[in-house]
Design a protein around this motif. Sequence first.
Motif, PDB file in Angstrom:
ATOM      1  N   ASN A  96      -3.120  -3.852   5.922  1.00 31.73           N
ATOM      2  CA  ASN A  96      -4.567  -4.091   5.837  1.00 31.73           C
ATOM      3  C   ASN A  96      -5.365  -2.877   6.299  1.00 31.73           C
ATOM      4  N   GLU A  97      -4.900  -2.224   7.354  1.00 32.13           N
ATOM      5  CA  GLU A  97      -5.590  -1.027   7.831  1.00 32.13           C
ATOM      6  C   GLU A  97      -5.486   0.105   6.812  1.00 32.13           C
ATOM      7  N   VAL A  98      -4.322   0.238   6.184  1.00 27.22           N
ATOM      8  CA  VAL A  98      -4.151   1.289   5.169  1.00 27.22           C
ATOM      9  C   VAL A  98      -5.054   1.001   3.967  1.00 27.22           C
ATOM     10  N   LYS A  99      -5.211  -0.268   3.611  1.00 24.05           N
ATOM     11  CA  LYS A  99      -6.118  -0.628   2.515  1.00 24.05           C
ATOM     12  C   LYS A  99      -7.543  -0.186   2.834  1.00 24.05           C
ATOM     13  N   LEU A 100      -7.990  -0.429   4.077  1.00 22.34           N
ATOM     14  CA  LEU A 100      -9.329  -0.008   4.486  1.00 22.34           C
ATOM     15  C   LEU A 100      -9.464   1.511   4.461  1.00 22.34           C
ATOM     16  N   ILE A 101      -8.435   2.188   4.917  1.00 18.96           N
ATOM     17  CA  ILE A 101      -8.460   3.653   4.944  1.00 18.96           C
ATOM     18  C   ILE A 101      -8.557   4.197   3.522  1.00 18.96           C
ATOM     19  N   MET A 102      -7.738   3.666   2.623  1.00 21.92           N
ATOM     20  CA  MET A 102      -7.724   4.147   1.240  1.00 21.92           C
ATOM     21  C   MET A 102      -9.039   3.839   0.530  1.00 21.92           C
ATOM     22  N   GLY A 115      -1.260  21.108  -3.651  1.00 18.79           N
ATOM     23  CA  GLY A 115      -0.053  21.561  -2.963  1.00 18.79           C
ATOM     24  C   GLY A 115       0.854  20.434  -2.504  1.00 18.79           C
ATOM     25  N   ALA A 116       0.650  19.238  -3.013  1.00 22.81           N
ATOM     26  CA  ALA A 116       1.452  18.093  -2.593  1.00 22.81           C
ATOM     27  C   ALA A 116       2.824  18.134  -3.241  1.00 22.81           C
ATOM     28  N   THR A 117       3.823  17.749  -2.463  1.00 22.90           N
ATOM     29  CA  THR A 117       5.173  17.626  -2.989  1.00 22.90           C
ATOM     30  C   THR A 117       5.644  16.194  -2.787  1.00 22.90           C
ATOM     31  N   GLU A 118       6.631  15.809  -3.557  1.00 23.49           N
ATOM     32  CA  GLU A 118       7.187  14.460  -3.459  1.00 23.49           C
ATOM     33  C   GLU A 118       7.697  14.190  -2.043  1.00 23.49           C
ATOM     34  N   ALA A 119       8.430  15.123  -1.489  1.00 23.73           N
ATOM     35  CA  ALA A 119       9.011  14.942  -0.155  1.00 23.73           C
ATOM     36  C   ALA A 119       7.930  14.838   0.913  1.00 23.73           C
ATOM     37  N   ARG A 120       6.913  15.689   0.818  1.00 25.62           N
ATOM     38  CA  ARG A 120       5.850  15.677   1.823  1.00 25.62           C
ATOM     39  C   ARG A 120       5.044  14.382   1.761  1.00 25.62           C
ATOM     40  N   CYS A 121       4.749  13.903   0.560  1.00 29.58           N
ATOM     41  CA  CYS A 121       3.988  12.661   0.424  1.00 29.58           C
ATOM     42  C   CYS A 121       4.807  11.456   0.854  1.00 29.58           C
ATOM     43  N   GLU A 122       6.096  11.484   0.591  1.00 29.03           N
ATOM     44  CA  GLU A 122       7.000  10.418   1.043  1.00 29.03           C
ATOM     45  C   GLU A 122       6.995  10.363   2.570  1.00 29.03           C
ATOM     46  N   CYS A 123       7.105  11.523   3.187  1.00 30.92           N
ATOM     47  CA  CYS A 123       7.102  11.627   4.641  1.00 30.92           C
ATOM     48  C   CYS A 123       5.772  11.138   5.229  1.00 30.92           C
ATOM     49  N   LEU A 124       4.671  11.569   4.640  1.00 32.84           N
ATOM     50  CA  LEU A 124       3.360  11.175   5.145  1.00 32.84           C
ATOM     51  C   LEU A 124       3.126   9.677   4.968  1.00 32.84           C
ATOM     52  N   ALA A 125       3.568   9.117   3.854  1.00 23.49           N
ATOM     53  CA  ALA A 125       3.409   7.675   3.631  1.00 23.49           C
ATOM     54  C   ALA A 125       4.186   6.888   4.686  1.00 23.49           C
ATOM     55  N   LYS A 126       5.397   7.325   4.987  1.00 20.92           N
ATOM     56  CA  LYS A 126       6.188   6.657   6.030  1.00 20.92           C
ATOM     57  C   LYS A 126       5.503   6.784   7.386  1.00 20.92           C
ATOM     58  N   TYR A 127       4.990   7.970   7.674  1.00 24.10           N
ATOM     59  CA  TYR A 127       4.344   8.225   8.964  1.00 24.10           C
ATOM     60  C   TYR A 127       3.098   7.352   9.135  1.00 24.10           C
ATOM     61  N   VAL A 128       2.268   7.303   8.114  1.00 26.64           N
ATOM     62  CA  VAL A 128       1.032   6.514   8.195  1.00 26.64           C
ATOM     63  C   VAL A 128       1.353   5.027   8.295  1.00 26.64           C
ATOM     64  N   GLY A 179      -1.693   8.544  -4.239  1.00 29.26           N
ATOM     65  CA  GLY A 179      -2.926   9.232  -3.872  1.00 29.26           C
ATOM     66  C   GLY A 179      -2.647  10.561  -3.206  1.00 29.26           C
ATOM     67  N   CYS A 180      -1.626  10.589  -2.382  1.00 29.29           N
ATOM     68  CA  CYS A 180      -1.228  11.832  -1.724  1.00 29.29           C
ATOM     69  C   CYS A 180      -0.788  12.864  -2.750  1.00 29.29           C
ATOM     70  N   MET A 181      -0.090  12.418  -3.772  1.00 28.79           N
ATOM     71  CA  MET A 181       0.411  13.335  -4.804  1.00 28.79           C
ATOM     72  C   MET A 181      -0.721  13.990  -5.590  1.00 28.79           C
ATOM     73  N   GLN A 182      -1.907  13.423  -5.567  1.00 28.61           N
ATOM     74  CA  GLN A 182      -3.048  13.996  -6.266  1.00 28.61           C
ATOM     75  C   GLN A 182      -3.625  15.200  -5.530  1.00 28.61           C
ATOM     76  N   GLY A 183      -3.250  15.350  -4.258  1.00 29.16           N
ATOM     77  CA  GLY A 183      -3.774  16.448  -3.447  1.00 29.16           C
ATOM     78  C   GLY A 183      -3.191  17.787  -3.849  1.00 29.16           C
ATOM     79  N   THR A 215       0.804  -1.220   0.000  1.00 29.15           N
ATOM     80  CA  THR A 215       0.000   0.000   0.000  1.00 29.15           C
ATOM     81  C   THR A 215       0.838   1.272   0.000  1.00 29.15           C
ATOM     82  N   TYR A 216       2.141   1.138   0.182  1.00 35.60           N
ATOM     83  CA  TYR A 216       3.001   2.325   0.276  1.00 35.60           C
ATOM     84  C   TYR A 216       2.947   3.153  -1.008  1.00 35.60           C
ATOM     85  N   GLY A 217       3.175   2.512  -2.139  1.00 37.21           N
ATOM     86  CA  GLY A 217       3.168   3.214  -3.430  1.00 37.21           C
ATOM     87  C   GLY A 217       1.820   3.839  -3.754  1.00 37.21           C
ATOM     88  N   PRO A 218       0.734   3.057  -3.675  1.00 40.26           N
ATOM     89  CA  PRO A 218      -0.580   3.644  -3.963  1.00 40.26           C
ATOM     90  C   PRO A 218      -0.962   4.782  -3.005  1.00 40.26           C
TER      91      PRO A 218
END
Length: 93
Positions: free
Chosen positions: A60-66, A40-53, A34-38, A27-30
């Motif tokens: 499985n939880e990320v799949k449900l969230i997405m 004002g999104a930047t590559e670095a910010r979405c990378e950071c948020l993906a790691k954080y989440v 998805g974050c990049m579609q937002g 689920t990391y890549g997807p």
Amino acid sequence: MYKVLIWISLVALAILAVKTQLLTSSTYGPFKEGCMQGEGATEARCECLAKYVHKHFSDNEVKLIMAGQVSDPDFKQKVEEVVRSGSQSCAAE
């Protein structure tokens, strides 16, 4: 001598376990895409948020969230808190 070999084996096994858990996330890549579609999104910010989440939730939880299939109110609140704090943390970097 045997103790050294046992320790080396245990360390190698621990490294393998961590590596397979963190690097094989389906689920990391997807999530990052998805974050990049937002707005004002930047590559670095979405990378950071993906790691954080992914640090706070399983694949499985990320799949449900997405998929928007979070029905438990307590879990939904936790998701909102994690995303909010992750967004603030990543914006500060």
